[in-house]
Design a protein around this motif. Structure first.
Motif, PDB file in Angstrom:
ATOM      1  N   UNK A   1       0.690  -1.251  -0.088  1.00  0.00           N
ATOM      2  CA  UNK A   1      -0.066   0.180   0.066  1.00  0.00           C
ATOM      3  C   UNK A   1       0.850   1.192  -0.083  1.00  0.00           C
ATOM      4  N   UNK A   2       0.350   2.350  -0.098  1.00  0.00           N
ATOM      5  CA  UNK A   2       0.819   3.575  -0.118  1.00  0.00           C
ATOM      6  C   UNK A   2       0.876   4.283   1.230  1.00  0.00           C
ATOM      7  N   UNK A   3       1.809   4.831   2.012  1.00  0.00           N
ATOM      8  CA  UNK A   3       1.907   5.414   3.084  1.00  0.00           C
ATOM      9  C   UNK A   3       1.228   6.814   3.196  1.00  0.00           C
ATOM     10  N   UNK A   4       0.418   7.076   4.285  1.00  0.00           N
ATOM     11  CA  UNK A   4      -0.355   8.316   4.217  1.00  0.00           C
ATOM     12  C   UNK A   4       0.048   8.910   5.461  1.00  0.00           C
ATOM     13  N   UNK A   5       0.774  10.252   4.926  1.00  0.00           N
ATOM     14  CA  UNK A   5       1.599  10.865   6.162  1.00  0.00           C
ATOM     15  C   UNK A   5       0.527  11.071   7.514  1.00  0.00           C
ATOM     16  N   UNK A   6      -0.559  11.090   7.214  1.00  0.00           N
ATOM     17  CA  UNK A   6      -1.544  11.536   8.495  1.00  0.00           C
ATOM     18  C   UNK A   6      -1.813  10.207   9.084  1.00  0.00           C
ATOM     19  N   UNK A   7      -1.614   9.136   8.633  1.00  0.00           N
ATOM     20  CA  UNK A   7      -2.311   7.951   9.331  1.00  0.00           C
ATOM     21  C   UNK A   7      -1.716   7.450  10.502  1.00  0.00           C
ATOM     22  N   UNK A   8      -2.343   6.556  11.317  1.00  0.00           N
ATOM     23  CA  UNK A   8      -1.895   5.952  12.539  1.00  0.00           C
ATOM     24  C   UNK A   8      -1.112   4.830  12.620  1.00  0.00           C
ATOM     25  N   UNK A   9      -0.701   4.114  13.138  1.00  0.00           N
ATOM     26  CA  UNK A   9       0.090   2.899  13.045  1.00  0.00           C
ATOM     27  C   UNK A   9      -0.455   1.932  14.138  1.00  0.00           C
ATOM     28  N   UNK A  21      -1.177  -2.210  20.564  1.00  0.00           N
ATOM     29  CA  UNK A  21      -1.295  -0.930  20.781  1.00  0.00           C
ATOM     30  C   UNK A  21      -1.372  -0.347  19.553  1.00  0.00           C
ATOM     31  N   UNK A  22      -1.486   1.045  19.587  1.00  0.00           N
ATOM     32  CA  UNK A  22      -1.474   1.804  18.684  1.00  0.00           C
ATOM     33  C   UNK A  22      -0.549   3.149  18.461  1.00  0.00           C
ATOM     34  N   UNK A  23      -0.240   3.590  17.543  1.00  0.00           N
ATOM     35  CA  UNK A  23       0.644   5.087  17.627  1.00  0.00           C
ATOM     36  C   UNK A  23      -0.420   5.860  16.891  1.00  0.00           C
ATOM     37  N   UNK A  24      -0.910   6.863  17.627  1.00  0.00           N
ATOM     38  CA  UNK A  24      -1.916   7.981  17.121  1.00  0.00           C
ATOM     39  C   UNK A  24      -1.222   9.015  16.498  1.00  0.00           C
ATOM     40  N   UNK A  25      -1.448   9.476  15.297  1.00  0.00           N
ATOM     41  CA  UNK A  25      -0.801  10.623  14.746  1.00  0.00           C
ATOM     42  C   UNK A  25      -1.315  11.855  15.048  1.00  0.00           C
ATOM     43  N   UNK A  26      -0.864  12.664  16.063  1.00  0.00           N
ATOM     44  CA  UNK A  26      -1.399  14.065  16.143  1.00  0.00           C
ATOM     45  C   UNK A  26      -0.349  14.909  15.749  1.00  0.00           C
ATOM     46  N   UNK A  27      -0.996  15.737  14.969  1.00  0.00           N
ATOM     47  CA  UNK A  27      -0.005  16.759  14.108  1.00  0.00           C
ATOM     48  C   UNK A  27       1.328  16.125  13.810  1.00  0.00           C
ATOM     49  N   UNK A  28       1.478  15.213  13.293  1.00  0.00           N
ATOM     50  CA  UNK A  28       2.619  14.463  12.755  1.00  0.00           C
ATOM     51  C   UNK A  28       3.398  13.857  13.818  1.00  0.00           C
ATOM     52  N   UNK A  29       3.089  13.859  15.031  1.00  0.00           N
ATOM     53  CA  UNK A  29       3.837  13.249  16.168  1.00  0.00           C
ATOM     54  C   UNK A  29       3.138  11.842  16.532  1.00  0.00           C
ATOM     55  N   UNK A  30       3.872  10.774  16.525  1.00  0.00           N
ATOM     56  CA  UNK A  30       3.031   9.785  17.088  1.00  0.00           C
ATOM     57  C   UNK A  30       2.886   9.355  18.553  1.00  0.00           C
ATOM     58  N   UNK A  31       1.807   9.309  19.090  1.00  0.00           N
ATOM     59  CA  UNK A  31       1.740   9.261  20.592  1.00  0.00           C
ATOM     60  C   UNK A  31       1.143   7.793  20.629  1.00  0.00           C
ATOM     61  N   UNK A  32       1.689   7.062  21.631  1.00  0.00           N
ATOM     62  CA  UNK A  32       1.288   5.914  21.804  1.00  0.00           C
ATOM     63  C   UNK A  32       0.204   5.730  22.864  1.00  0.00           C
ATOM     64  N   UNK A  33      -0.724   4.593  22.188  1.00  0.00           N
ATOM     65  CA  UNK A  33      -2.062   4.539  23.224  1.00  0.00           C
ATOM     66  C   UNK A  33      -2.014   3.125  23.647  1.00  0.00           C
TER      67      UNK A  33
END
Length: 199
Positions: A1-9, A21-33
């Motif tokens: 697939x194609x990576x989307x810059x605003x996506x989560x992980x 777990x998940x890494x939430x994309x908050x304004x380009x910074x990944x915050x662990x959930x």
């Protein structure tokens, strides 16, 4: 697939348990959930998996994702494919097999069982071990796909990989099968298909 810059992980890792777990994309910074997704109910997808849940439920009570997708979980799957479900607790989410096959052999330390089952499957010493590993990998791939959906992560690329085993095909085939239009497995397509009935 194609990576989307605003996506989560989405993050998933099976070991002695199942970490999700998940890494939430908050304004380009990944915050662990934080997540306890491994303790959610296991989602059986095929008649064979449904039969496995039915066989394990009287012993485990509730079959969680971790009860299948983890080192001890592989031991549970092994017990199902070998008709060797035991009642002696091994961990909080698994029991010790009532018997061991020739492919696995005698095991002094129960912690060695997952590695011994995997080795037996990879060396094709026991067809029931092969099925156990294939069911395990298929469930792993399906759970990875489910987690990606729950994380709403178009940027997440699910790449199931198991070092030293050729049993990645079930994971590759189940991870993308998501969405309302996803087709159910067709009979006769591999050991874990809907048409698999015998042991």
């Amino acid at each position: 697939g194609t990576r989307v810059a605003s996506g989560n992980i989405a993050v998933i890792a099976a070991g002695t348990g199942l970490g999700e777990s998940m890494l939430l994309n908050v304004d380009g910074r990944f915050v662990p959930g934080e997540s306890e997704g491994g303790h959610a109910d296991f989602s059986a997808r095929t008649p064979r998996e449904l039969a496995m849940v039915a066989a394990l439920s009287p012993v485990l009570g509730r079959v969680s994702a971790e009860s299948i997708i983890s080192g001890p979980g592989l031991v549970n799957v092994y017990q199902f494919t070998h008709d060797a479900i035991g009642f002696e607790p091994l961990t909080e989410s698994s029991t010790a097999p009532s018997k061991l096959c020739a492919g696995v052999g005698d095991v002094e330390d129960p912690a060695d069982l997952p590695a011994r089952i995997t080795a037996s499957a990879n060396d094709k010493r026991c067809p029931h071990c092969v099925e156990a590993l294939e069911m395990f990998v298929a469930a792993y791939g399906a759970e990875a796909g489910n987690l990606a959906l729950r994380t709403v992560a178009p940027a997440c690329r699910v790449r199931p990989r198991r070092r030293g085993t050729d049993a990645t095909a079930p994971a590759r085939s189940t991870a993308p099968a998501r969405g309302r239009r996803a087709r159910a497995p067709r009979p006769g397509r591999g050991r874990c298909s809907a048409g698999r009935g015998g042991r």
